[in-house]
Design a protein around this motif. Structure first.
Motif: not given
Length: 280
Positions: A249-250, A254, A257-260, A262-263
């Motif tokens: 992701n990203g 990015s 980045d925190i939102k990615y 886990d991925d």
């Protein structure tokens, strides 16, 4: 099993119940290993290697090969007996992994030849730690051909920071200087030609998104439309060493980045287990 040193830095220990190959992730062009410290546990030892000249500006007179040779020496401080490892890295970290793996393979072959000669003569020589790279993980590492000409004009000469200049400079500015020097060194790097030595099996992760078209950093997307991020011909010429291609992701900058997180953590763990299957 391991010696504890500052660089490489131990990010996560592996499970005590199972001996799994350690993963060493090499810094990106900015020189830090900070992004790897954001990863969650991957059920095996995880180490990060930062640019050993980060505080001086990140320039190496011998370029990428000199960096790789020094980092192999650092591996020897962590694992003085040598052994099997997994290598990888984000962006330039993948390129450094490739150079390190090539040097490691050549050293192992030379050591084997010396053993044969010593056996014939009855002589013995001091043994340095011998490693074997069982696999590599490239995290959005683009093939470097033509990269330098696409990032705009680069300085003719490197910048060396004095101790006082380094102390006064913010880390962000040091990272930017490291990035400039990284592009300069990659410009002169000759990608290894393995000839009769097999390239370790590799998993390539590519970012799903493009960097903003208006960004000065969108040069990292010049191979984004190519399935293997420009590695296609090199991969074909070297026995199709890229065994899997996974998306993360990203965009290039990015991924961590925190939102990615886990991925990317899940896929680094999955890649390591693919290259070194756990014995359940």
């Amino acid at each position: 099993m391991y010696e504890y040193v500052r660089n490489p830095s131990l990010i996560h220990e592996g499970p005590l119940s199972k001996a799994r190959l350690p993963v060493f992730l090499v810094h990106d062009g900015g020189g830090t290993a900070f992004s790897y410290h954001l990863l969650d546990r991957i059920n095996r030892p995880l180490w990060g290697i930062e640019n050993a000249k980060l505080q001086d500006g990140g320039w190496w007179d011998g370029g990428v090969p000199a960096m790789a040779a020094h980092y192999i020496e650092l591996l020897g401080k962590v694992m003085p007996e040598g052994g099997d490892i997994l290598l990888g890295g984000w962006s330039m970290g993948g390129l450094l992994s490739l150079e390190m793996a090539h040097q490691i393979a050549l050293t192992a072959r030379e050591a084997k030849n010396r053993e044969g000669e010593a056996g014939d003569s009855g002589a013995s020589t001091p043994k340095a730690p011998i490693f074997r790279v069982r696999g590599m993980i490239f995290i959005d590492s683009i093939f470097p051909l033509r990269l330098a000409e696409l990032v705009g004009p680069l300085p003719e000469e490197p910048v060396f920071l004095s101790a006082e200049e380094s102390r006064k400079m913010k880390l962000k500015d040091k990272v930017n200087l490291n990035m400039t020097h990284a592009r300069m060194m990659v410009r002169f790097w000759q990608v290894p030609q393995w000839k009769d030595i097999p390239v370790p099996p590799t998993i390539l992760m590519r970012a799903k998104e493009f960097v903003s078209r208006d960004s000065d950093e969108n040069f990292v997307d010049y191979t984004r439309d190519l399935r293997l991020l420009g590695w296609d011909q090199y991969n074909e010429d070297h026995g199709h060493f890229i065994r899997d291609l996974w998306e993360v992701n990203g965009h290039h900058f990015s991924i961590f980045d925190i939102k990615y997180l886990d991925d990317v953590t899940r896929k680094v763990r999955k890649a390591a287990d693919k290259l070194d299957p756990p014995d359940f």
